[in-house]
Motif scaffolding. Structure first.
Motif: not given
Length: 191
Positions: A129, A138, A140, A160, A162, A164, A166-167, A169, A173, A179, A181
């Protein structure tokens, strides 16, 4: 006298042949008995081996219990039929999942990847992360309602939804569906 000699010779010959015949017959009887005894010994050893195998096997009632047992959820993974294998709630076992380490503990994402693999997930990657470390984990997901099985694995994680991309890492993605986290609260290495 000659006649008496002939009679003795004839009688002698008869007894000589009779004695030879008896010896031959006794030899054949001894040979037959030897073959019978060898066969009996071999059969006895075979029966002893089978008896030992039977003694170490299940008792009759145990065998019946195993034959009549209903398959469990963990047994379903052994079936080749896709419908027979129970999929987790939410994402299937072959869904693309990324585990991200959001702590300072080295190897944490890899440890969680191994744990997911043991649970039956087959398409799991590990990474880091790239934002600030997290205290709580988390989950996601890209699509709402797909976190069921993952929420059971990390019950205290925040959920959450979202896209992919926007994560934050350090690995690609594309095609990732979920995900995990991992925060300090789920650090299975140092706990």
């Amino acid at each position: 006298m000659a006649k008496q000699k002939k009679q003795q010779t004839a009688v002698g010959l008869f007894f000589s042949f009779f004695l030879k015949a008896v010896v031959i017959i006794l030899g054949l009887v001894i040979l037959a008995m030897s073959a019978y005894l060898i066969k009996a010994v071999i059969l006895d050893r075979t029966n002893e081996t089978e008896k030992k195998a039977d003694d170490s096997a299940f008792e009759d009632n145990q065998e019946d219990e195993l034959l009549n047992a209903k398959p469990t959820d963990t047994d379903a993974l052994l079936y080749e039929d896709a419908e027979a294998a129970k999929q987790p709630e939410g994402l299937p076992y072959d869904a693309s999942i990324v585990v991200l380490n959001a702590t300072a503990t080295s190897g944490l994402a890899g440890a969680w990847k191994d744990k997911l693999t043991e649970l039956g997930y087959t398409n799991v990657q590990a990474g880091n992360y790239t934002k600030d470390p997290l205290e709580s984990s988390k989950i996601v997901v890209v699509e709402e309602g797909t976190a069921g099985g993952l929420a059971e694995i990390l019950p205290n994680a925040k959920l959450e939804v979202l896209p992919a991309n926007e994560v934050a890492c350090d690995i690609p993605t594309d095609g990732v569906q979920a995900f995990l986290i991992i925060g300090a609260s789920d650090d299975i290495i140092t706990q």
